[in-house]
Design an enzyme around this catalytic site. Structure first.
Site, PDB file in Angstrom:
ATOM      1  N   HIS A 149       0.837  -1.196   0.000  1.00  0.00           N
ATOM      2  CA  HIS A 149       0.000   0.000   0.000  1.00  0.00           C
ATOM      3  C   HIS A 149       0.873   1.248   0.000  1.00  0.00           C
ATOM      4  O   HIS A 149       2.057   1.194   0.371  1.00  0.00           O
ATOM      5  CB  HIS A 149      -0.893   0.038   1.249  1.00  0.00           C
ATOM      6  CG  HIS A 149      -1.659  -1.214   1.504  1.00  0.00           C
ATOM      7  ND1 HIS A 149      -2.781  -1.562   0.805  1.00  0.00           N
ATOM      8  CD2 HIS A 149      -1.448  -2.220   2.405  1.00  0.00           C
ATOM      9  CE1 HIS A 149      -3.257  -2.718   1.264  1.00  0.00           C
ATOM     10  NE2 HIS A 149      -2.445  -3.136   2.218  1.00  0.00           N
ATOM     11  N   TYR A 204      -9.938   3.917   9.761  1.00  0.00           N
ATOM     12  CA  TYR A 204      -8.726   4.086  10.545  1.00  0.00           C
ATOM     13  C   TYR A 204      -7.875   5.169   9.900  1.00  0.00           C
ATOM     14  O   TYR A 204      -8.038   5.489   8.718  1.00  0.00           O
ATOM     15  CB  TYR A 204      -7.925   2.777  10.631  1.00  0.00           C
ATOM     16  CG  TYR A 204      -7.405   2.293   9.287  1.00  0.00           C
ATOM     17  CD1 TYR A 204      -6.131   2.624   8.841  1.00  0.00           C
ATOM     18  CD2 TYR A 204      -8.200   1.520   8.454  1.00  0.00           C
ATOM     19  CE1 TYR A 204      -5.658   2.204   7.602  1.00  0.00           C
ATOM     20  CE2 TYR A 204      -7.742   1.081   7.212  1.00  0.00           C
ATOM     21  CZ  TYR A 204      -6.475   1.428   6.798  1.00  0.00           C
ATOM     22  OH  TYR A 204      -6.011   1.008   5.568  1.00  0.00           O
ATOM     23  N   ARG A 256     -10.883  -4.390  -5.809  1.00  0.00           N
ATOM     24  CA  ARG A 256     -10.930  -5.077  -4.514  1.00  0.00           C
ATOM     25  C   ARG A 256     -12.231  -4.789  -3.781  1.00  0.00           C
ATOM     26  O   ARG A 256     -12.715  -3.656  -3.782  1.00  0.00           O
ATOM     27  CB  ARG A 256      -9.760  -4.620  -3.646  1.00  0.00           C
ATOM     28  CG  ARG A 256      -9.554  -5.453  -2.367  1.00  0.00           C
ATOM     29  CD  ARG A 256      -8.547  -4.799  -1.460  1.00  0.00           C
ATOM     30  NE  ARG A 256      -7.951  -5.720  -0.511  1.00  0.00           N
ATOM     31  CZ  ARG A 256      -7.431  -5.371   0.649  1.00  0.00           C
ATOM     32  NH1 ARG A 256      -7.439  -4.096   1.005  1.00  0.00           N
ATOM     33  NH2 ARG A 256      -6.901  -6.258   1.452  1.00  0.00           N
ATOM     34  N   HIS A 260      -4.596 -12.797   1.822  1.00  0.00           N
ATOM     35  CA  HIS A 260      -4.105 -13.205   3.147  1.00  0.00           C
ATOM     36  C   HIS A 260      -4.611 -14.578   3.590  1.00  0.00           C
ATOM     37  O   HIS A 260      -4.963 -14.768   4.764  1.00  0.00           O
ATOM     38  CB  HIS A 260      -4.471 -12.164   4.197  1.00  0.00           C
ATOM     39  CG  HIS A 260      -4.045 -10.772   3.885  1.00  0.00           C
ATOM     40  ND1 HIS A 260      -2.833 -10.468   3.299  1.00  0.00           N
ATOM     41  CD2 HIS A 260      -4.690  -9.577   4.054  1.00  0.00           C
ATOM     42  CE1 HIS A 260      -2.740  -9.148   3.141  1.00  0.00           C
ATOM     43  NE2 HIS A 260      -3.858  -8.598   3.573  1.00  0.00           N
ATOM     44  N   ASP A 293       2.475  -6.710   2.354  1.00  0.00           N
ATOM     45  CA  ASP A 293       1.369  -6.020   3.023  1.00  0.00           C
ATOM     46  C   ASP A 293       1.866  -4.752   3.730  1.00  0.00           C
ATOM     47  O   ASP A 293       1.196  -4.207   4.596  1.00  0.00           O
ATOM     48  CB  ASP A 293       0.636  -6.928   4.021  1.00  0.00           C
ATOM     49  CG  ASP A 293      -0.706  -6.358   4.468  1.00  0.00           C
ATOM     50  OD1 ASP A 293      -1.312  -5.585   3.695  1.00  0.00           O
ATOM     51  OD2 ASP A 293      -1.147  -6.676   5.596  1.00  0.00           O
ATOM     52  N   ASN A 332      -3.422  -1.877  10.707  1.00  0.00           N
ATOM     53  CA  ASN A 332      -4.323  -2.545  11.654  1.00  0.00           C
ATOM     54  C   ASN A 332      -3.787  -3.878  12.166  1.00  0.00           C
ATOM     55  O   ASN A 332      -4.554  -4.799  12.449  1.00  0.00           O
ATOM     56  CB  ASN A 332      -5.708  -2.746  11.016  1.00  0.00           C
ATOM     57  CG  ASN A 332      -6.371  -1.432  10.661  1.00  0.00           C
ATOM     58  OD1 ASN A 332      -6.524  -0.548  11.491  1.00  0.00           O
ATOM     59  ND2 ASN A 332      -6.735  -1.279   9.392  1.00  0.00           N
TER      60      ASN A 332
END
Length: 294
Positions: free
Chosen positions: A34, A50, A125, A182, A249, A254
């Site tokens: 990301h 978040y 996504r 994941h 990732d 989080n």
């Protein structure tokens, strides 16, 4: 009187990336990462779940230099909403080394998808996980899949483990390639015989199904070095070696438990896969077929 909504913040990544013992082959790809902000240039969405620390394109480039990765797939993060500017900017600055996966809202049009395709996006996504909003509108989901099919895109499914069994028939009916993020966030403590993982293995018999064997730090029940997740990655790579991807990732939004070091995660991948041919498939060949096939 309305109270101001409190938006939780999440931890940043480990800033001291270790140089991995394993050196990946030329063309290796981080197929799930990301970019966040910087927020004063690329604002975060007001309705985000978040707030992350800034993790801009330059920091991602530095990470990949340390890890020895030449290419990447940026998965657009929900904290930026459906404004794709930050991801498209990173792709444009990469000189062809980065492709992307988008997030869209109900107003998306065929013209929007054409623009995103031109900008290097190759997938869309959908989040099903509860802490990011839960189940999407399924009519919208089906409409988007029909819109991206002519472009040769795939759909990325971000699921919680408890969702994969009830959603199995819906997933099996998808007509375009689909990628499970994941390892479906299964819980390592429940073992490889748990219904959620067995359902994932069954889905992977579908030639349209792909899976990312990253997120070992997310499914681990023992914490760092996350080796209790290795049996899950190995089984998936054995079952569908031509349809397995891996990514860091980074910057690990989080994470509730131990923050991983990305150099250690690359070494963990090398431990999960038995030989260099298998590693090359996951790091080079498979992402090339899915993201650089045009």
């Amino acid at each position: 009187m309305n109270e101001t909504r409190k938006i939780p913040t999440c931890k940043g990544p480990d800033p001291d990336t270790r140089t991995p013992r394993y050196r990946p082959p030329p063309g290796a790809c981080d197929a799930h990462c990301h970019v966040f902000g910087p927020g004063d240039v690329f604002p975060y969405a007001p309705d985000r779940a978040y707030t992350p620390p800034d993790a801009p394109f330059e920091a991602l480039q530095k990470l990949h230099r340390i890890l020895g990765l030449d290419r990447a797939v940026i998965v657009h993060a929900s904290c930026h909403g459906s404004d794709m500017t930050v991801t498209l900017d990173a792709i444009a600055r990469s000189g062809g080394a980065i492709r992307g996966v988008c997030v869209v809202d109900q107003g998306v049009t065929e013209q929007d998808f054409a623009r995103l395709h031109e900008g290097g996006i190759r997938g869309v996504r959908f989040n099903f996980v509860k802490h990011l909003g839960g189940m999407p509108d399924m009519a919208f989901f089906q409409r988007v899949l029909s819109q991206v099919e002519p472009l040769g895109w795939h759909v990325v499914l971000h699921l919680d483990a408890q969702d994969i069994v009830p959603l199995a028939s819906t997933i099996a009916a998808i007509r375009i390639p689909f990628v499970i993020d994941h390892m479906a966030r299964v819980k390592a403590k429940d073992g490889v015989e748990q219904p959620a993982f067995q359902q994932l293995l069954e889905l992977m018999r579908n030639p349209l199904a792909w899976v990312k064997i990253c997120g070992m730090e997310r499914i681990s029940s023992t914490g760092a070095p996350f080796r209790d997740a290795l049996p899950f990655a190995r089984k998936l790579a054995e079952l569908a070696p031509e349809r397995v991807l891996w990514g860091t990732d980074w910057p690990h939004p989080n994470i509730a438990g131990d923050m991983p070091n990305d150099g250690d995660l690359l070494d963990l991948l090398a431990e999960a896969l038995p030989d260099e041919a298998a590693r090359r498939r996951v790091l080079v060949d498979n992402p090339t077929r899915l993201y650089w096939n045009d």
